[in-house]
Structure formats: C-alpha cells, structure tokens
Write an enzyme that holds these catalytic residues in place. Structure first.
Site, PDB file in Angstrom:
ATOM      1  N   GLU A 111      36.975  62.677  98.905  1.00  0.00           N
ATOM      2  CA  GLU A 111      36.868  61.570  97.951  1.00  0.00           C
ATOM      3  C   GLU A 111      35.399  61.187  97.805  1.00  0.00           C
ATOM      4  OE1 GLU A 111      38.678  59.584  95.733  1.00  0.00           O
ATOM      5  OE2 GLU A 111      36.662  58.753  95.485  1.00  0.00           O
TER       6      GLU A 111
ATOM      7  N   MET B  82      49.417  46.947  86.628  1.00  0.00           N
ATOM      8  CA  MET B  82      50.601  46.914  85.746  1.00  0.00           C
ATOM      9  C   MET B  82      51.400  48.198  85.935  1.00  0.00           C
ATOM     10  SD  MET B  82      48.861  45.398  82.299  1.00  0.00           S
ATOM     11  CE  MET B  82      50.341  45.316  81.315  1.00  0.00           C
TER      12      MET B  82
ATOM     13  N   GLY C 155      47.625  61.029  91.902  1.00  0.00           N
ATOM     14  CA  GLY C 155      48.039  62.422  92.100  1.00  0.00           C
ATOM     15  C   GLY C 155      47.686  62.899  93.495  1.00  0.00           C
TER      16      GLY C 155
ATOM     17  N   GLY D 262      41.826  54.925  91.072  1.00  0.00           N
ATOM     18  CA  GLY D 262      42.013  53.875  90.070  1.00  0.00           C
ATOM     19  C   GLY D 262      42.816  52.695  90.589  1.00  0.00           C
TER      20      GLY D 262
ATOM     21  N   ASN E 226      42.367  48.837  89.106  1.00  0.00           N
ATOM     22  CA  ASN E 226      43.220  48.566  87.953  1.00  0.00           C
ATOM     23  C   ASN E 226      43.972  47.243  88.080  1.00  0.00           C
ATOM     24  OD1 ASN E 226      45.699  49.112  89.307  1.00  0.00           O
ATOM     25  ND2 ASN E 226      45.521  51.308  88.844  1.00  0.00           N
TER      26      ASN E 226
ATOM     27  N   PHE F 225      49.957  54.669  85.272  1.00  0.00           N
ATOM     28  CA  PHE F 225      49.996  55.186  86.643  1.00  0.00           C
ATOM     29  C   PHE F 225      51.401  55.440  87.198  1.00  0.00           C
ATOM     30  CE2 PHE F 225      49.134  50.653  88.242  1.00  0.00           C
ATOM     31  CZ  PHE F 225      50.338  50.479  88.928  1.00  0.00           C
TER      32      PHE F 225
ATOM     33  N   GLY G 222      46.299  62.588  86.176  1.00  0.00           N
ATOM     34  CA  GLY G 222      46.518  62.161  84.793  1.00  0.00           C
ATOM     35  C   GLY G 222      46.246  63.242  83.753  1.00  0.00           C
TER      36      GLY G 222
ATOM     37  N   GLU H 217      49.145  44.569  76.158  1.00  0.00           N
ATOM     38  CA  GLU H 217      49.072  43.713  77.330  1.00  0.00           C
ATOM     39  C   GLU H 217      48.478  42.370  76.890  1.00  0.00           C
ATOM     40  OE1 GLU H 217      46.501  45.742  80.080  1.00  0.00           O
ATOM     41  OE2 GLU H 217      45.746  43.913  80.966  1.00  0.00           O
TER      42      GLU H 217
ATOM     43  N   HIS I  13      42.436  54.524  80.113  1.00  0.00           N
ATOM     44  CA  HIS I  13      43.537  55.460  80.400  1.00  0.00           C
ATOM     45  C   HIS I  13      43.259  56.865  79.876  1.00  0.00           C
ATOM     46  CE1 HIS I  13      46.398  51.692  79.959  1.00  0.00           C
ATOM     47  NE2 HIS I  13      45.650  51.623  81.046  1.00  0.00           N
TER      48      HIS I  13
ATOM     49  N   ASN J 168      50.943  51.659  80.120  1.00  0.00           N
ATOM     50  CA  ASN J 168      49.953  51.894  81.185  1.00  0.00           C
ATOM     51  C   ASN J 168      50.453  53.065  82.038  1.00  0.00           C
ATOM     52  OD1 ASN J 168      50.520  49.093  80.363  1.00  0.00           O
ATOM     53  ND2 ASN J 168      48.531  48.734  81.271  1.00  0.00           N
TER      54      ASN J 168
HETATM   55  P1  FAE Z   1      42.275  58.448  89.706  1.00  0.00           P
HETATM   56  O1  FAE Z   1      43.118  57.299  90.128  1.00  0.00           O
HETATM   57  O2  FAE Z   1      41.210  58.226  88.701  1.00  0.00           O
HETATM   58  O3  FAE Z   1      41.651  59.095  91.016  1.00  0.00           O
HETATM   59  C1  FAE Z   1      40.726  60.135  91.005  1.00  0.00           C
HETATM   60  C2  FAE Z   1      39.870  60.045  92.253  1.00  0.00           C
HETATM   61  O4  FAE Z   1      39.087  61.235  92.348  1.00  0.00           O
HETATM   62  C3  FAE Z   1      38.872  58.891  92.245  1.00  0.00           C
HETATM   63  O5  FAE Z   1      38.979  58.173  93.451  1.00  0.00           O
HETATM   64  C4  FAE Z   1      37.500  59.569  92.118  1.00  0.00           C
HETATM   65  O6  FAE Z   1      36.460  58.890  92.789  1.00  0.00           O
HETATM   66  C5  FAE Z   1      37.771  60.917  92.766  1.00  0.00           C
HETATM   67  N1  FAE Z   1      36.873  61.969  92.277  1.00  0.00           N
HETATM   68  C6  FAE Z   1      36.543  62.250  90.999  1.00  0.00           C
HETATM   69  N2  FAE Z   1      35.704  63.323  90.930  1.00  0.00           N
HETATM   70  C7  FAE Z   1      35.514  63.705  92.235  1.00  0.00           C
HETATM   71  C8  FAE Z   1      34.730  64.727  92.821  1.00  0.00           C
HETATM   72  N3  FAE Z   1      34.016  65.557  92.064  1.00  0.00           N
HETATM   73  N4  FAE Z   1      34.726  64.840  94.168  1.00  0.00           N
HETATM   74  C9  FAE Z   1      35.464  63.984  94.944  1.00  0.00           C
HETATM   75  N5  FAE Z   1      36.208  62.983  94.423  1.00  0.00           N
HETATM   76  C10 FAE Z   1      36.248  62.851  93.080  1.00  0.00           C
HETATM   77  O7  FAE Z   1      43.176  59.628  89.134  1.00  0.00           O
HETATM   78  N6  FAE Z   1      46.939  51.979  84.747  1.00  0.00           N
HETATM   79  C11 FAE Z   1      48.144  51.375  84.863  1.00  0.00           C
HETATM   80  O8  FAE Z   1      49.181  52.052  84.873  1.00  0.00           O
HETATM   81  N7  FAE Z   1      48.221  50.006  84.959  1.00  0.00           N
HETATM   82  C12 FAE Z   1      47.123  49.211  84.911  1.00  0.00           C
HETATM   83  O9  FAE Z   1      47.230  47.975  85.028  1.00  0.00           O
HETATM   84  C13 FAE Z   1      45.849  49.831  84.764  1.00  0.00           C
HETATM   85  N8  FAE Z   1      44.718  49.087  84.660  1.00  0.00           N
HETATM   86  C14 FAE Z   1      43.496  49.723  84.656  1.00  0.00           C
HETATM   87  C15 FAE Z   1      42.331  48.949  84.688  1.00  0.00           C
HETATM   88  C16 FAE Z   1      41.100  49.576  84.771  1.00  0.00           C
HETATM   89  C17 FAE Z   1      39.841  48.737  84.791  1.00  0.00           C
HETATM   90  C18 FAE Z   1      41.015  50.995  84.830  1.00  0.00           C
HETATM   91  C19 FAE Z   1      39.686  51.695  84.937  1.00  0.00           C
HETATM   92  C20 FAE Z   1      42.158  51.759  84.781  1.00  0.00           C
HETATM   93  C21 FAE Z   1      43.408  51.143  84.696  1.00  0.00           C
HETATM   94  N9  FAE Z   1      44.583  51.878  84.692  1.00  0.00           N
HETATM   95  C22 FAE Z   1      45.799  51.257  84.734  1.00  0.00           C
HETATM   96  C23 FAE Z   1      44.553  53.353  84.674  1.00  0.00           C
HETATM   97  C24 FAE Z   1      44.897  53.992  86.025  1.00  0.00           C
HETATM   98  O10 FAE Z   1      44.159  53.375  87.064  1.00  0.00           O
HETATM   99  C25 FAE Z   1      44.587  55.496  85.956  1.00  0.00           C
HETATM  100  O11 FAE Z   1      45.356  56.055  84.913  1.00  0.00           O
HETATM  101  C26 FAE Z   1      44.919  56.200  87.249  1.00  0.00           C
HETATM  102  O12 FAE Z   1      44.165  55.677  88.325  1.00  0.00           O
HETATM  103  C27 FAE Z   1      44.635  57.700  87.141  1.00  0.00           C
HETATM  104  O13 FAE Z   1      45.181  58.323  88.281  1.00  0.00           O
HETATM  105  P2  FAE Z   1      44.712  59.766  88.714  1.00  0.00           P
HETATM  106  O14 FAE Z   1      45.521  60.173  89.879  1.00  0.00           O
HETATM  107  O15 FAE Z   1      44.706  60.655  87.513  1.00  0.00           O
END
Ligand code: FAE
Length: 526
Positions: free
Chosen positions: A70, A142, A51, A135, A139, A505, A493, A382, A465, A503
């Site tokens: 970040e 996928m 996002g 993430g 991740n 993202f 998210g 998966e 997720h 999945n």
């Molecule tokens: P996200 O990517 O979580 O980013 C949020 C960011 O905000 C992070 O960098 C945090 O460090 C930062 N943050 C949080 N709080 C603060 C704060 N207070 N001050 C400053 N910074 C902050 O958000 N999804 C798929 O579609 N395919 C996959 O294969 C997949 N595999 C995954 C495997 C693992 C091990 C994990 C953990 C997740 C996986 N996901 C996968 C889920 C996907 O990475 C996740 O849904 C997205 O990254 C969420 O995106 P957002 O933009 O919501």
C-alpha cells in the site's frame, strides 16, 4: 512470513531523482541512505481499498500467505490522528503544499503522505483515498446497493439473483452497514441540511430515499450527547475519521490480519510490473517515508499478483508497464472508463431567513433524491453536507447520472503519465440533468444556482467515482483474470464499466467477493 530477503545497502548521491515528487525537492538537503532489497512472496496484492481488502481476507481465510503493498500510510499503526475539515493537517492531502478539497482551498500544508489525493487531467479532477483502507478512509461511507434493473443492464452476464440474495447482503454485513434512526434525524440540529433538502425535494415533486452508511449511527448519537469524542459531528470525513466510521481497516483488513496470514507493507508504492519467463511477476516498488523521500528500492517476486490499486492506480500500473517493459495487456485495457455520472452542483440562498441549511452539519450524508425512473432526466443525487462552521445557506448535491458516452485512459510516453480522453461532450447530458434539477428546486423553493461553490454553478469536472478501464469479461475473464495472463488478476473499481447508478463501493466489494470466491474455488492460488 515464508520468504527470502536480499538486502543491499548503498549510499546514493544527492539527486532529485530519488524523490517521488518535485514539490518536495527542497527536502533533499542532505544525502540519505537508500537500500535495495529483493523479496520473494507467493501472493502479492497491490492496494488496500475494497478490492484489495476482500481479496486479502478471503485468501488468508483459505490459509494463503499474502503480502499487501500500500503506497499510503497505515494510520492506525502510526498513531497519527486525522485532521478535520476546518483544521487541515497531516492527513489532509497526499504530498501537497495546499489543501485539495473540491472547493475553498485556503489552507497551506507541509507535504505529508495524507489520506486524500487529487489526480489532475485536462477536463476532470479525480479524488482518491491513500492509506491502509484506500477510499474507505476518505469517503462519505454511503453504502448504496444499486437498483437491480440497472445492475442487470450494466452486468448482463452476472447472475443478479445470486448478487441480491447473497453477495450484497454479505458485504453489507462485513462492512457494518447501518441506517440512521428517524427520530434522531428529526431531532438532531446537525441534520438540518438533510431535513431541509428532503422538504425542498418533496415540494419540487422529487422522491427521496434514506441512504445507509458504514458510519456507526449509535456512536453518532453518543457524540451528540457528548458521551464520546466527536468525529462526524466534528467535521471529520474526507481527511479521515478518528472515530465512528467503519473503514476497511476496522472490518475486512482487521479480520484478515487476525488470521496471521497477512503482512501489510504501507508506504510501499508499486512503480511497474514485469512478466517473467516462468509466468511469475516482478514488481518494482519504492518504500517512502512520510515526506515522500525514497528509503528503499524493493523488488518483489511473486507467483500470483492481484492488482487492487483502484481504477486509476491499476490502469497506471498496467499501461505504464506495457509501455516501459512490454507487459502484455489486452487491447480493451483503458477502454470503457466512466466517472459514474458524477456531477456536482449546488444552490445558494436556501432558506436564508430561517437558518439556511444549518451552521452545524454532520459530515455523514443520509438522504438522497431518487429520480432514476424519469426517462428524460434519470439521476440519483446525494443531499450532501457542507460543514463550514457557519450557516452558508447553501445546498450541495453530488448527482450520479447514466454515462452515455464512455472515456478512454491511455499512457503518455513523453510525460510518463496517464491521459484521459474526457471532455464536455461526455458530461453534456449530466449537465442537462443538473440544470433541470436545480431549476425545479429553485422554482419550488427559491434559491439560485451556486456560483459560490462552482464556476457558473456546475462542477462537471469533479469525480469521486472513477470506474472501468479493465472491465469484467472484457479486459479480464469472467472472474477478473487479465486476458493473456495466467497469474495476474484485477480486483477493484476498474472492473465496473464506468457506471453503476449509485455510490459504488458496495458494488465494488460485492464483485470482488464474487470473483475471489470463484478464483479460490478454481484452485487458482494453490
Ligand atoms: P481504492 O479504495 O481507491 O483503493 C486503492 C488503494 O490502492 C489506495 O489505498 C491507494 O493508495 C493504493 N494504490 C494505488 N496505486 C498504488 C501503487 N502504485 N502502489 C501501492 N498502492 C497503490 O480502490 N463511494 C461510495 O460508495 N460511497 C461514498 O460515500 C463515497 N464517497 C466518496 C468520497 C470521496 C471524497 C471519494 C474520493 C470517494 C468516495 N467514494 C464513495 C468512492 C469510493 O471510495 C471508491 O469507489 C472506492 O474506494 C474504490 O475502491 P477500490 O477498491 O477500487
């Protein structure tokens, strides 16, 4: 950057208060200097995941100056390599003394601001990415577009045709989504686990699908031929990939930086937000070092604030700020939360006499079992890798189910922490599906439920997720502006109501593109 800075330096007393995490108190052996700083900025984004990266790019392209805060490290800039699964190191965990993978945590660590974090709640653990790229750093890459019928069910008010003709193709291109070559998949020993998984699924009467990914499969083919350094074929994934993976720092964020309008401040953790009388916002942050020690307390003043801290990060900021300084929030904030139906399971004794699932495994999943159309047991799973450096004859699956019963996130004033109303009743149907799936697979192919991986063979408490809690059109208007606010937006998210059937993202990115396009067109940022 057009902004004013006021810096006040003060030597602060030796006190655990100035450390973010109690398990690194021992690092506080000497007094250190903490500065205080106030920074003015027109637009601030908190969080650099999907996002945040989309918002940053589109605003910067529109000529807006943006500061992105970040809490994690900018790994590429820092020049520190990522660790692999078999040799965990600096990138393996966010300020922990031991690894925090879903299983087999036998490795000790020196606390460091690593890429992977695990948030613990009563009945569920939630894994999230930390660092510039969120993430996308940790991740499996996928990149799955949801089924159109389910997308329509989840988002009845969105124009699905526009999403399937425009936003989804756009994000697949921006994210550099590609598909493995079938011949390579057939020949490569590192994909035995996928071939076995698919053969077994077919024998059990399930349908399989090929899963696209952001990992560059042409690079992987070169890895296999030893022409380039190895990453996916060297057990790199949940602690970051040194090569091959097109994480956000190589796509959206790279393009945003190239405009010259983006400043990324890594290791800056937003603590809470305040709404000012002139409808601007003050964000109180801590600038930390890689051991988690606070280097500076920084206060940011901005006219426009975008929360993209991921589902749990955004909810933490909103609910905490509401509790400690009455930030107005809609009553729907925290509601309609779900784990995207995540339910892990596995099978042991998978072809033990013929090399099992393979001693060498790529970390990048390319196969899935699609049982979504079965009205009794609707799930997608998966076929997941389990690269342990030897053949463990074990198959791992991350099921994605419907979420029949949603949870709720609240803020506990006493412990100053998020609370999640989530228990066995929320995952009961998911467990039934997992049982059905494992039984059918074992009946057709042999094997047992995996007690080796999970207590009783089921990982109901594993969530990759987290979605929802600040749902589009419920806690926000139709384009992510938080209800009751003029200058506060949520783009991550948390906009998706707890479930998307695959999945997430690709969907998070597409929804962010849709919202930010409309917000820019409506002159919200002028
Ligand atoms: P996200 O990517 O979580 O980013 C949020 C960011 O905000 C992070 O960098 C945090 O460090 C930062 N943050 C949080 N709080 C603060 C704060 N207070 N001050 C400053 N910074 C902050 O958000 N999804 C798929 O579609 N395919 C996959 O294969 C997949 N595999 C995954 C495997 C693992 C091990 C994990 C953990 C997740 C996986 N996901 C996968 C889920 C996907 O990475 C996740 O849904 C997205 O990254 C969420 O995106 P957002 O933009 O919501």
């Amino acid at each position: 950057m057009d902004r004013k800075r006021f810096i006040k330096t003060s030597v602060l007393a030796l006190s655990g208060f100035y450390f973010l995490y109690s398990d690194i108190f021992q690092a506080a052996q000497f007094p250190h200097i903490v500065t205080e700083e106030t920074i003015e900025a027109p637009i601030i984004i908190i969080g650099s995941g999907y996002g945040g990266a989309v918002s940053a790019l589109r605003l910067c392209e529109a000529g807006k100056k943006v500061i992105l805060l970040e809490m994690g490290l900018h790994w590429e800039k820092a020049g520190i390599p990522y660790s692999n699964l078999l040799k965990p190191g600096k990138s393996s965990a966010w300020l922990k003394k031991k690894t925090i993978a879903p299983f087999m945590n036998i490795f000790s660590l020196t606390p460091f601001t690593g890429t992977l974090d695990r948030l613990e709640f009563d009945n569920i653990s939630i894994w999230v990415g930390r660092g510039v790229g969120g993430g996308s750093l940790v991740n499996g890459g996928m990149a799955v577009t949801p089924k159109e019928s389910y997308f329509r069910e989840v988002f009845p008010d969105l124009d699905s045709e526009k999403f399937y003709n425009h936003y989804f193709p756009l994000v697949r291109e921006e994210l550099k989504v590609n598909v493995i070559d079938e011949q390579f998949l057939k020949d490569c020993p590192y994909y035995k686990f996928t071939r076995v998984g698919e053969e077994e699924a077919h024998k059990a009467g399930f349908k399989t699908i090929r899963v696209p990914n952001v990992y560059d499969f042409k690079y992987m083919e070169k890895e296999y031929r030893n022409e380039v350094p190895r990453s996916a074929l060297n057990t790199e994934v949940i602690y970051g990939n040194n090569y091959g993976k097109n994480s956000l720092d190589k796509t959206y964020l790279k393009k945003a930086l190239e405009t010259g309008n983006l400043e990324i401040l890594d290791l800056h953790k937003a603590d809470h937000i305040q709404l000012n009388d002139d409808k601007s916002y003050t964000v109180t942050t801590q600038h930390i070092n890689t051991s988690g020690q606070v280097l500076a307390h920084k206060t940011f003043h901005c006219k426009k604030l975008i929360l993209s801290a991921g589902t749990m990060g955004t909810l933490q900021l909103l609910l905490k700020s509401n509790t400690i300084n009455n930030l107005p929030i809609d009553e729907k904030v925290g509601k309609n939360w779900g784990n995207n139906g995540n339910f892990m399971t596995g099978r042991n004794w998978v072809r033990p006499l013929s090399g099992g699932t393979g001693s060498k495994q790529s970390t990048i999943p390319v196969g899935g079992i699609d049982n979504w159309e079965d009205p009794e047991h609707a799930f997608f799973t998966e076929i997941a890798p389990l690269p342990m450096g030897m053949d463990v004859a074990t198959a791992l699956y991350l099921l994605i189910n419907r979420v029949d019963k949603k949870g709720e996130v609240t803020f506990d004033k006493t412990n100053q922490a998020l609370q999640l109303n989530w228990n066995e009743s929320h995952t009961a149907k998911m467990k039934e599906n997992a049982k059905y799936f494992v039984r059918k697979m074992n009946n057709a192919n042999g094997g047992t439920r995996s007690h080796f991986l999970f207590n009783n063979g089921f990982g109901a408490d594993i969530c990759y997720h987290p979605l929802g809690g600040c749902v589009l059109g419920e806690a926000t208007d139709a384009f992510g502006k938080l209800k009751g606010h003029e200058n506060l937006y949520v783009l991550d998210g948390s906009l998706i109501p707890g479930t998307i059937g695959v999945n997430p993202f690709v969907t998070i990115t597409a929804i962010a593109e849709y919202c930010i396009e409309h917000l820019i067109n409506q002159n919200e940022f002028t």
